[in-house]
Design a protein around this motif. Structure first.
Motif, PDB file in Angstrom:
ATOM      1  N   PRO A  13       0.628  -0.740   0.237  1.00  0.00           N
ATOM      2  CA  PRO A  13      -0.184  -0.439   0.213  1.00  0.00           C
ATOM      3  C   PRO A  13       0.559   1.467  -0.038  1.00  0.00           C
ATOM      4  O   PRO A  13       1.707   1.251   0.392  1.00  0.00           O
ATOM      5  CB  PRO A  13      -0.514   0.040   1.160  1.00  0.00           C
ATOM      6  N   LEU A  14       0.068   2.049  -0.656  1.00  0.00           N
ATOM      7  CA  LEU A  14       1.040   4.208  -0.872  1.00  0.00           C
ATOM      8  C   LEU A  14      -0.201   4.772  -0.267  1.00  0.00           C
ATOM      9  O   LEU A  14      -1.483   4.173  -0.775  1.00  0.00           O
ATOM     10  CB  LEU A  14       1.562   3.973  -2.060  1.00  0.00           C
ATOM     11  N   ARG A  15       0.316   5.456   0.399  1.00  0.00           N
ATOM     12  CA  ARG A  15      -0.311   6.574   0.992  1.00  0.00           C
ATOM     13  C   ARG A  15      -0.822   7.356  -0.114  1.00  0.00           C
ATOM     14  O   ARG A  15       0.378   8.276  -0.814  1.00  0.00           O
ATOM     15  CB  ARG A  15       0.223   7.464   2.249  1.00  0.00           C
ATOM     16  N   ALA A  16      -2.124   7.629  -0.577  1.00  0.00           N
ATOM     17  CA  ALA A  16      -1.957   8.334  -1.870  1.00  0.00           C
ATOM     18  C   ALA A  16      -1.678   9.228  -1.085  1.00  0.00           C
ATOM     19  O   ALA A  16      -2.610  10.721  -0.002  1.00  0.00           O
ATOM     20  CB  ALA A  16      -3.751   8.464  -1.885  1.00  0.00           C
ATOM     21  N   CYS A  17      -1.982  10.890  -1.909  1.00  0.00           N
ATOM     22  CA  CYS A  17      -2.113  12.646  -1.985  1.00  0.00           C
ATOM     23  C   CYS A  17      -3.252  13.148  -1.737  1.00  0.00           C
ATOM     24  O   CYS A  17      -4.029  12.769  -2.633  1.00  0.00           O
ATOM     25  CB  CYS A  17      -1.271  13.226  -2.981  1.00  0.00           C
ATOM     26  N   ARG A  18      -3.712  13.562  -0.538  1.00  0.00           N
ATOM     27  CA  ARG A  18      -4.135  14.182  -0.435  1.00  0.00           C
ATOM     28  C   ARG A  18      -4.993  15.387  -1.375  1.00  0.00           C
ATOM     29  O   ARG A  18      -5.171  16.134  -0.427  1.00  0.00           O
ATOM     30  CB  ARG A  18      -4.778  13.829   1.614  1.00  0.00           C
ATOM     31  N   TYR A  19      -4.956  15.516  -2.424  1.00  0.00           N
ATOM     32  CA  TYR A  19      -4.926  16.284  -3.376  1.00  0.00           C
ATOM     33  C   TYR A  19      -7.155  17.154  -2.549  1.00  0.00           C
ATOM     34  O   TYR A  19      -7.600  15.959  -2.276  1.00  0.00           O
ATOM     35  CB  TYR A  19      -5.565  16.511  -4.378  1.00  0.00           C
ATOM     36  N   PRO A  20      -6.792  18.584  -3.280  1.00  0.00           N
ATOM     37  CA  PRO A  20      -8.135  18.855  -2.354  1.00  0.00           C
ATOM     38  C   PRO A  20      -9.451  18.162  -2.663  1.00  0.00           C
ATOM     39  O   PRO A  20     -10.247  18.291  -2.596  1.00  0.00           O
ATOM     40  CB  PRO A  20      -8.461  20.502  -2.169  1.00  0.00           C
ATOM     41  N   HIS A  21      -9.179  18.079  -4.141  1.00  0.00           N
ATOM     42  CA  HIS A  21     -10.411  17.520  -5.129  1.00  0.00           C
ATOM     43  C   HIS A  21     -11.120  16.068  -4.847  1.00  0.00           C
ATOM     44  O   HIS A  21     -12.151  15.581  -4.942  1.00  0.00           O
ATOM     45  CB  HIS A  21      -9.858  18.096  -6.722  1.00  0.00           C
ATOM     46  N   ARG A  22      -9.640  15.330  -5.030  1.00  0.00           N
ATOM     47  CA  ARG A  22     -10.318  13.943  -4.445  1.00  0.00           C
ATOM     48  C   ARG A  22     -10.446  13.224  -2.738  1.00  0.00           C
ATOM     49  O   ARG A  22     -11.102  12.717  -3.147  1.00  0.00           O
ATOM     50  CB  ARG A  22      -8.712  13.221  -5.150  1.00  0.00           C
ATOM     51  N   LEU A  23     -10.140  14.509  -1.995  1.00  0.00           N
ATOM     52  CA  LEU A  23     -10.380  13.904  -0.473  1.00  0.00           C
ATOM     53  C   LEU A  23     -11.912  15.101  -0.456  1.00  0.00           C
ATOM     54  O   LEU A  23     -12.470  14.263  -0.128  1.00  0.00           O
ATOM     55  CB  LEU A  23      -9.736  15.646   0.107  1.00  0.00           C
ATOM     56  N   ARG A  24     -12.349  15.774  -1.493  1.00  0.00           N
ATOM     57  CA  ARG A  24     -13.890  15.868  -1.463  1.00  0.00           C
ATOM     58  C   ARG A  24     -14.598  14.798  -1.822  1.00  0.00           C
ATOM     59  O   ARG A  24     -15.621  14.128  -0.779  1.00  0.00           O
ATOM     60  CB  ARG A  24     -13.890  17.160  -2.328  1.00  0.00           C
ATOM     61  N   ARG A  25     -13.882  14.583  -3.097  1.00  0.00           N
ATOM     62  CA  ARG A  25     -14.626  13.195  -3.471  1.00  0.00           C
ATOM     63  C   ARG A  25     -14.729  11.810  -2.806  1.00  0.00           C
ATOM     64  O   ARG A  25     -15.683  11.076  -2.616  1.00  0.00           O
ATOM     65  CB  ARG A  25     -14.016  12.551  -4.740  1.00  0.00           C
ATOM     66  N   TRP A  26     -13.695  11.452  -2.345  1.00  0.00           N
ATOM     67  CA  TRP A  26     -13.476  10.436  -1.322  1.00  0.00           C
ATOM     68  C   TRP A  26     -14.767  10.720   0.124  1.00  0.00           C
ATOM     69  O   TRP A  26     -15.137   9.315   0.590  1.00  0.00           O
ATOM     70  CB  TRP A  26     -11.951   9.973  -0.623  1.00  0.00           C
ATOM     71  N   LYS A  27     -14.366  11.975   1.098  1.00  0.00           N
ATOM     72  CA  LYS A  27     -15.455  11.563   1.857  1.00  0.00           C
ATOM     73  C   LYS A  27     -17.344  11.920   1.201  1.00  0.00           C
ATOM     74  O   LYS A  27     -17.576  11.547   2.710  1.00  0.00           O
ATOM     75  CB  LYS A  27     -14.398  13.315   2.675  1.00  0.00           C
ATOM     76  N   ALA A  28     -17.457  12.072   0.203  1.00  0.00           N
ATOM     77  CA  ALA A  28     -18.696  11.915  -0.575  1.00  0.00           C
ATOM     78  C   ALA A  28     -19.006  10.075  -0.397  1.00  0.00           C
ATOM     79  O   ALA A  28     -20.171  10.655  -1.213  1.00  0.00           O
ATOM     80  CB  ALA A  28     -18.233  12.529  -1.770  1.00  0.00           C
ATOM     81  N   LEU A  29     -18.456   9.876  -0.054  1.00  0.00           N
ATOM     82  CA  LEU A  29     -18.686   8.682  -1.008  1.00  0.00           C
ATOM     83  C   LEU A  29     -19.696   7.741   0.050  1.00  0.00           C
ATOM     84  O   LEU A  29     -19.543   8.695   1.840  1.00  0.00           O
ATOM     85  CB  LEU A  29     -17.777   7.551  -0.173  1.00  0.00           C
ATOM     86  N   PRO A  30     -20.790   7.344  -0.189  1.00  0.00           N
ATOM     87  CA  PRO A  30     -22.026   6.737   0.220  1.00  0.00           C
ATOM     88  C   PRO A  30     -21.347   6.142   2.305  1.00  0.00           C
ATOM     89  O   PRO A  30     -20.294   5.341   2.273  1.00  0.00           O
ATOM     90  CB  PRO A  30     -22.620   5.653  -0.094  1.00  0.00           C
ATOM     91  N   SER A  31     -21.802   6.331   2.965  1.00  0.00           N
ATOM     92  CA  SER A  31     -22.031   6.288   4.516  1.00  0.00           C
ATOM     93  C   SER A  31     -21.719   4.437   3.759  1.00  0.00           C
ATOM     94  O   SER A  31     -21.407   3.527   5.078  1.00  0.00           O
ATOM     95  CB  SER A  31     -22.515   6.384   5.347  1.00  0.00           C
ATOM     96  N   GLY A  32     -23.103   3.945   3.514  1.00  0.00           N
ATOM     97  CA  GLY A  32     -23.460   2.223   3.496  1.00  0.00           C
ATOM     98  C   GLY A  32     -22.121   1.640   3.319  1.00  0.00           C
ATOM     99  O   GLY A  32     -21.577   0.583   3.362  1.00  0.00           O
TER     100      GLY A  32
END
Length: 254
Positions: A13-32
């Motif tokens: 595994p490799l830590r992903a760069c937390r670019y703002p646009h990517r981080l917003r997309r990951w945080k918007a994943l459905p809670s389910g």
């Protein structure tokens, strides 16, 4: 990680760069999509901490959707007013998300080992590691043999001391090399020579009893010095006065 899948180490595994646009997309994943898991706390008796794991894919810069990288998004739940911590991980492994996170956590042990090597064993001090007559001092040529030898010796000592620490008991397992050097290794003593043995007798010190099983094992292994008429090496502790009367641990009958 601006390259692509080919730059990822196999199954690591490799830590992903937390670019703002990517981080917003990951945080918007459905809670389910998130599955709650428990991890050990930051210290021995700390309560377990909750992490929530979700799996998705991320399309990297200048790559197509077919080249999307598997991404495990870890949301570390932080109680109180502080914000949760987000740890997105890129991986090519097919193991479950929790196993991906566990593999990534193990990197800390490698980083800690490197830190111990540098500060406790002078890993970065290699006088002959580079060419002092290099035409470009800012980009000197390096001596591969010297660097490999020093790295091998540092790793050898690190592992040997770790084995000794494990043998000393649970209270010593995992301690830093400098701790063992200060508490046990750098101890004053006397060396005695007999026709058959070389006896190393340590001066008494607090906590010396923890060395008893290590010294007993060493002495039973019958180590000898071929260059000193094959004399046997014997280690011995000196009984402390407050321990009361008792025999010393000298073994001179061989």
């Amino acid at each position: 990680m601006a390259g692509g899948r080919s730059l990822l180490p196999p199954h690591q595994p490799l830590r992903a760069c937390r670019y703002p646009h990517r981080l917003r997309r990951w945080k918007a994943l459905p809670s389910g999509l998130f599955v709650s898991e428990g991890e050990p706390g930051p210290y021995t008796e700390a309560p377990a901490k909750e992490v929530r794991l979700a799996e998705t894919e991320t399309v990297l810069h200048e790559e197509s959707a077919e080249q999307a990288v598997r991404t495990v998004v870890c949301r570390e739940m932080v109680p109180g007013p502080k914000k949760d911590r987000w740890h997105p991980l890129f991986t090519t492994s097919l193991v479950p998300p929790l196993d991906v996170l566990t593999m990534f956590r193990s990197r800390q042990h490698h980083e800690q080992a490197y830190r111990v090597g540098v500060y406790d064993e002078a890993l970065d001090a290699v006088p002959c590691g580079y060419d002092k007559k290099s035409p470009d001092p800012k980009r000197p040529r390096f001596g591969r043999g010297a660097l490999q030898l020093v790295g091998w010796l540092v790793a050898l000592v690190y592992n040997a001391v770790a084995d000794v620490a494990q043998e000393l008991g649970r209270g010593w397992e995992g301690c830093h090399l400098r701790t063992l050097r200060r508490a046990i290794i750098n101890r004053a003593g006397m060396i005695y020579g007999t026709p058959r043995a070389v006896v190393v007798q340590f001066d008494p010190f607090a906590g010396q009893e923890v060395l008893t099983p290590v010294i007993d094992r060493f002495n039973t292994e019958d180590h000898r010095l071929p260059w000193l008429e094959n004399r046997r090496v014997v280690l011995s502790l000196t009984p402390r006065r407050r321990d009361g009367p008792g025999s010393s641990r000298l073994i001179l009958n061989n």
